[in-house]
Structure formats: C-alpha cells, structure tokens
Design a protein around this motif. Structure first.
Motif, PDB file in Angstrom:
ATOM      1  N   UNK A 155      46.849  -2.585   9.248  1.00 43.22           N
ATOM      2  CA  UNK A 155      47.349  -2.552   8.298  1.00 43.22           C
ATOM      3  C   UNK A 155      47.014  -1.266   7.398  1.00 43.22           C
ATOM      4  N   UNK A 156      47.887  -0.368   6.618  1.00 43.40           N
ATOM      5  CA  UNK A 156      47.521   0.888   6.287  1.00 43.40           C
ATOM      6  C   UNK A 156      46.758   1.545   6.861  1.00 43.40           C
ATOM      7  N   UNK A 157      46.948   2.027   8.220  1.00 40.51           N
ATOM      8  CA  UNK A 157      46.441   2.567   9.070  1.00 40.51           C
ATOM      9  C   UNK A 157      44.709   2.167   9.221  1.00 40.51           C
ATOM     10  N   UNK A 158      44.499   0.885   9.099  1.00 35.79           N
ATOM     11  CA  UNK A 158      43.250   0.359   9.367  1.00 35.79           C
ATOM     12  C   UNK A 158      43.425  -1.043  10.488  1.00 35.79           C
ATOM     13  N   UNK A 159      42.534  -0.891  11.371  1.00 39.16           N
ATOM     14  CA  UNK A 159      42.711  -1.993  12.280  1.00 39.16           C
ATOM     15  C   UNK A 159      41.630  -3.146  11.699  1.00 39.16           C
ATOM     16  N   UNK A 160      42.265  -4.424  11.747  1.00 37.40           N
ATOM     17  CA  UNK A 160      41.463  -5.432  11.663  1.00 37.40           C
ATOM     18  C   UNK A 160      41.460  -6.391  12.737  1.00 37.40           C
ATOM     19  N   UNK A 161      40.105  -6.715  13.191  1.00 36.60           N
ATOM     20  CA  UNK A 161      40.013  -7.685  14.250  1.00 36.60           C
ATOM     21  C   UNK A 161      40.050  -8.994  13.674  1.00 36.60           C
ATOM     22  N   UNK A 162      40.944  -9.871  14.249  1.00 33.83           N
ATOM     23  CA  UNK A 162      40.986 -11.148  13.886  1.00 33.83           C
ATOM     24  C   UNK A 162      40.642 -12.305  15.137  1.00 33.83           C
ATOM     25  N   UNK A 163      40.269 -13.434  14.911  1.00 37.08           N
ATOM     26  CA  UNK A 163      40.153 -14.577  15.642  1.00 37.08           C
ATOM     27  C   UNK A 163      38.671 -14.346  16.492  1.00 37.08           C
ATOM     28  N   UNK A 164      37.706 -14.993  15.991  1.00 37.38           N
ATOM     29  CA  UNK A 164      36.329 -14.908  16.449  1.00 37.38           C
ATOM     30  C   UNK A 164      35.934 -16.130  17.113  1.00 37.38           C
ATOM     31  N   UNK A 165      36.899 -16.876  17.785  1.00 34.90           N
ATOM     32  CA  UNK A 165      36.567 -18.358  18.294  1.00 34.90           C
ATOM     33  C   UNK A 165      35.545 -18.074  19.370  1.00 34.90           C
TER      34      UNK A 165
END
Ligand SMILES: C[S@@+](CC[C@H](N)C(=O)[O-])C[C@H]1O[C@@H](n2cnc3c(N)ncnc32)[C@H](O)[C@@H]1O
Length: 387
Positions: A315-325
């Motif tokens: 999003x807006x040239x920034x990567x977000x890691x999700x899902x830390x299960x």
C-alpha cells in the motif's frame, strides 16, 4: 389482487412468511422487497409493532403500495436493498427473489441474479448494520436457491439461525428462518466495532472488516472449525512485538478471542507486480528483503515466505507483512532465503518476465547459500543487487 407487472402477487412463500411475521414482529420493522406490501400489513397488525418501513427496488411496487395501502403505521420507500434506508430496526423481514436469471433482462420480482442467490447474499451481507443488537430477521427462501450457500452467508455474517417454518410444494421446499446476531458479533459491537463484514477464511482464522473509531479495521478471530489452541493470542503478541520494528499493520486492540488491526488498503504481492513498473517492483523487493533481514536478526521465523501470495500487501509503496499465525523463534530463521525461493518460483517466473525482471537462479541460489551461513547485511545486499 395486485395488477401491476412489477408487483409480486403473493404466493405460498408469501403466506408462509406472513404467518410468522404476524407472530414475531415487534418494535420498528423494516420490510425489504415489500412487493404487494403483504408482509408490511401483517407486521403492522401486531400490537407490539410501532412502525413499518417497507422498501422495494421497483418504483412500480412502491407506487402500487402507496396507492392501495393507507395505514398510518407503514411508510413506503424505493430502495435497492438498504441503499436508501437509515437507522436500526427491531425486526427485519424479507422474501427476496431467489430464482436464477433466465433471460438477459432480470425479472426483479422473482430472479435474484445469475446464480439466484445474489440478492439474498447482498441482503445478508448488509443486514447487520440495520439491525439492533437484539433484533430479529425473518426470511423466507426456497430449496431452488442453494441452501448450503444461504447457510454459508449466514455463518459468514455472524448470524445464528433457527428454521421456524417449512412447507413442501411441487418441486420445492420453502423455509422460514429466524435469525439473530450471534454473541461474538454483539460483543464486537459492544466494544465499539461496527459495520462488521466478512472478509476471508483461513485454516485457523476468520477475518472481518469493520469500523472502529471511524477507521477501517480488520478483526481476526479463530475459525471455529480449527482445533488449534491459543493461536489468536499468540498472533496478537507477535504483531505487537513486530510493530515496534515497523513490521505488520498496526495492532489496535487485542482480547483473548480476537484482535484488531488497521486495514491495509492495497494489493497482494502478485497483483502489485502485475500493476507496477520494473523500478517500483525492485524497490518493493528491497523493502521486503529488509524486513526479512530484520526478522532473521531477531531470530524470528515468519514461515510461509516462500509462498507469500496472501501474506504481503503493498500500500502506498510500502509492503506490509500480514498473518503471523505460524511465527516462532528459530535458531536459524529462513525469511530471506524463503523470499529468494519465492522470487525464483514458477508462479512468479512469467509475471517477472513480463516486467523484464530476470532472476539468475544459479547465482541467487549461490548467494542465498552464502547468506545462510553468514546472515549479514553485506550478504543480503549481494542478493538484492542480483535481482
Ligand atoms: C418474491 S417478491 C416478495 C414480495 C413480498 N414481500 C411477498 O412476500 O410477497 C420479491 C420482492 O423483492 C423486490 N426486490 C428484488 N430485488 C430487490 C432489491 N435489490 N432491493 C429491494 N427489493 C428488491 C422485488 O421487486 C419484489 O417485490
């Protein structure tokens, strides 16, 4: 008897539902898809009912009702499902159209869309925002609509249901359901999380979007079908820890059975690559590698980075890691090397080739091996430069 073509002449489904509407309606009532107004009239006759708002997508049905039904308790309004409706109701009634569409032009009185269940789906996806915490929904539908689909929409929207009526006519069964918000939804709403909508289902987690203090958020809770224990609490702890390193979406709130984080409005990694140019893509890869390196240094293994299609949002040239299960501490974490694997995978080959990004496999494998034995910034940069 209605004469206008856009008015649904009451049938067995109408009269079956009408019986329960008469019995269960209370307080402020909303009738969605009122047609001839049969349910609105039945509701208004219950002394526990204060008022009825009856809506229909078809102008003809609303004109018909306004002309023929003079009842001070009932107001009529043209509305595509809830689009023109305001407020919250004690009782919401619906006999939605449920047959699959046959011709190009949809018969709005009986056809729900290509599959038949689209109007029911839209109704169930939005109804919670118009229902008071202890409100009830009375809905009729037929076995000609796929019942397992209807049950799925109900489950996804955190509703509990009871089958209170059923009749068999010719080739179909007609069901009347009484639905209520489930306890989990009531708890979320009680904690200020509104407009809760189903987002996705994983093996272990269930995701919903919602509004909290005027911002869009995601709620993650346990998938009731999963037998894993303590995962939600664990994941919230990881997110809190990693937020301090500017990794992951911002954690907003955590309880023992759910947590809430900022909604990231962006694209999953493969879609992002398809949409972006070579320079943008390379910049994002670099940013992801830096996050992978930070995790390696912290001796934290996120896992699944060799296949992160649903685990990185840009999003807006920034990567977000999700899902830390599946995140855990590890002696030699594999975040950087797994991300190398992903960039060399068959899945990405064509997409990268289209963007004129060529990954020299044997070189990257060699550099990944060197990095694996010595996880330092110089070895990381050699990988980044090779891609
Ligand atoms: C099966 S009829 C039911 C009419 C009446 N409530 C009854 O029980 O006899 C379905 C009604 O839903 C209306 N309808 C279809 N799509 C709708 C939508 N998206 N929003 C509101 N009403 C809709 C149709 O115009 C029709 O009047």
């Amino acid at each position: 008897m209605p004469s206008c073509k856009s008015v649904y002449e009451p049938q067995e489904d109408s009269t079956l539902l009408e019986r329960y509407v008469r019995q269960y309606s209370r307080g402020e009532v909303l009738d969605v898809g009122t047609g001839s107004g049969i349910q609105a009239i039945a509701a208004s006759q219950n002394p526990n009912v204060a008022s009825v708002l009856a809506v229909d997508v078809q102008r003809g049905a609303i004109d018909y009702c306004r002309e023929n039904i003079k009842n001070p308790k009932i107001k009529f309004l043209q509305s595509d499902l809830f689009s023109n409706v305001k407020g919250k109701f004690d009782t919401v009634i619906s006999n939605p159209p449920y047959l699959p569409q046959e011709l190009k032009l949809k018969d709005l009185t009986i056809e729900g869309g290509k599959k038949g269940y689209e109007v029911i789906e839209g109704f169930l996806n939005d109804v919670n925002s118009f229902l008071k915490p202890d409100g009830i929904i009375l809905m009729v539908f037929s076995s000609l609509t796929r019942k397992n689909k209807v049950d799925e929409f109900i489950r996804n929207n955190m509703l509990d249901f009871e089958e209170i009526g059923k009749v068999h006519i010719f080739f179909e069964d007609i069901f009347v359901y009484l639905l209520r918000k489930n306890n989990f939804l009531k708890k979320l709403e009680g904690n200020g999380i509104n407009n809760v909508k189903y987002l996705a289902r994983g093996h272990r987690g269930l995701l919903f979007t919602g509004l909290y203090k005027n911002r869009k958020i995601v709620v993650k809770t346990k998938n009731p079908q999963s037998r894993a224990i303590g995962r939600i609490e664990n994941e919230a702890k990881w997110l809190e820890k990693l937020n301090k390193r500017k990794i992951g979406p911002k954690l907003i709130k955590a309880e023992n059975d759910y947590f809430v984080y900022n909604y990231i409005d962006g694209d999953f990694i493969a879609d992002y690559i398809k949409k972006s140019n070579k320079t943008q893509i390379k910049k994002i890869f670099k940013k992801i590698f830096n996050q992978m390196f930070a995790l390696d240094k912290l001796k934290i293994d996120k896992e699944e980075m060799h296949h992160p299609l649903k685990h990185v949002i840009i999003s807006k040239q920034k990567p977000y890691l999700i899902d830390f299960e599946r995140t855990h501490y590890a002696k030699s974490p594999k975040n950087v090397t797994q991300f190398c694997q992903f960039l060399m995978s068959g899945h990405l080959a064509k997409i990268l080739k289209d963007k004129k990004i060529f990954v020299d496999k044997s070189r990257v494998i060699g550099l990944a091996k060197v990095y694996k034995n010595n996880q330092n910034i110089a070895n990381l940069n050699k990988i980044i430069n090779a891609i």
